[in-house]
Design a protein around this motif. Structure first.
Motif, PDB file in Angstrom:
ATOM      1  N   SER A 124       0.830  -1.198   0.000  1.00  0.00           N
ATOM      2  CA  SER A 124       0.000   0.000   0.000  1.00  0.00           C
ATOM      3  C   SER A 124       0.871   1.257   0.000  1.00  0.00           C
ATOM      4  CB  SER A 124      -0.916  -0.018   1.217  1.00  0.00           C
ATOM      5  OG  SER A 124      -1.651   1.172   1.301  1.00  0.00           O
ATOM      6  N   MET A 125       1.919   1.250   0.812  1.00  0.00           N
ATOM      7  CA  MET A 125       2.811   2.410   0.888  1.00  0.00           C
ATOM      8  C   MET A 125       3.577   2.603  -0.429  1.00  0.00           C
ATOM      9  SD  MET A 125       4.220   2.147   4.792  1.00  0.00           S
ATOM     10  CE  MET A 125       5.071   3.732   4.795  1.00  0.00           C
TER      11      MET A 125
ATOM     12  N   ASN B 110       2.552   1.856  -3.373  1.00  0.00           N
ATOM     13  CA  ASN B 110       1.579   2.423  -4.309  1.00  0.00           C
ATOM     14  C   ASN B 110       1.316   3.897  -4.036  1.00  0.00           C
ATOM     15  OD1 ASN B 110       1.270   0.011  -5.694  1.00  0.00           O
ATOM     16  ND2 ASN B 110      -0.438  -0.668  -4.424  1.00  0.00           N
ATOM     17  N   ASP B 111       1.643   4.351  -2.825  1.00  0.00           N
ATOM     18  CA  ASP B 111       1.429   5.742  -2.431  1.00  0.00           C
ATOM     19  C   ASP B 111       2.704   6.582  -2.554  1.00  0.00           C
ATOM     20  OD1 ASP B 111      -0.255   7.806  -1.509  1.00  0.00           O
ATOM     21  OD2 ASP B 111       0.423   7.523   0.555  1.00  0.00           O
ATOM     22  N   GLY B 112       3.727   6.034  -3.192  1.00  0.00           N
ATOM     23  CA  GLY B 112       4.944   6.810  -3.443  1.00  0.00           C
ATOM     24  C   GLY B 112       6.079   6.590  -2.465  1.00  0.00           C
ATOM     25  N   TRP B 113       5.925   5.679  -1.501  1.00  0.00           N
ATOM     26  CA  TRP B 113       6.997   5.380  -0.558  1.00  0.00           C
ATOM     27  C   TRP B 113       7.999   4.430  -1.201  1.00  0.00           C
ATOM     28  CZ3 TRP B 113       7.475   7.118   4.572  1.00  0.00           C
ATOM     29  CH2 TRP B 113       6.407   7.888   5.031  1.00  0.00           C
TER      30      TRP B 113
ATOM     31  N   LYS C  70       9.820   8.408   2.080  1.00  0.00           N
ATOM     32  CA  LYS C  70       9.059   9.075   1.026  1.00  0.00           C
ATOM     33  C   LYS C  70       9.699  10.423   0.776  1.00  0.00           C
ATOM     34  CE  LYS C  70       4.408  10.205  -0.474  1.00  0.00           C
ATOM     35  NZ  LYS C  70       2.985  10.186  -0.129  1.00  0.00           N
TER      36      LYS C  70
ATOM     37  N   ASP D 159       9.303  13.907  -0.429  1.00  0.00           N
ATOM     38  CA  ASP D 159       8.253  14.876  -0.646  1.00  0.00           C
ATOM     39  C   ASP D 159       8.806  15.979  -1.551  1.00  0.00           C
ATOM     40  OD1 ASP D 159       6.125  16.532  -0.589  1.00  0.00           O
ATOM     41  OD2 ASP D 159       6.145  16.890   1.565  1.00  0.00           O
TER      42      ASP D 159
END
Length: 58
Positions: A21-22, A24-27, A51, A53
């Motif tokens: 999940s992480m 897929n969220d850019g981590w 991540k 930013d």
């Protein structure tokens, strides 16, 4: 700016689900998977994540 999080779970299945999940969220994975035991002898797994930013888009 960078964000760091240590994902800690007692089962590999839960750990894999959270890491996927992480990801897929850019981590990104930021180190080695570590397997240890808590004070009562139960195994747990933890994985450092990072991540990057890049700020908010203009």
């Amino acid at each position: 700016m960078k964000k760091y999080e240590l994902v800690l779970e007692h089962s590999r299945e839960d750990l894999n689900e959270k890491i996927t999940s992480m990801l897929n969220d850019g981590w990104e994975v930021a180190g080695s998977l570590t397997i240890s035991k808590d004070d009562e002898g139960f195994p747990y797994l933890y994985q450092p994540m990072i991540k990057h930013d890049l700020g908010t888009p203009h």
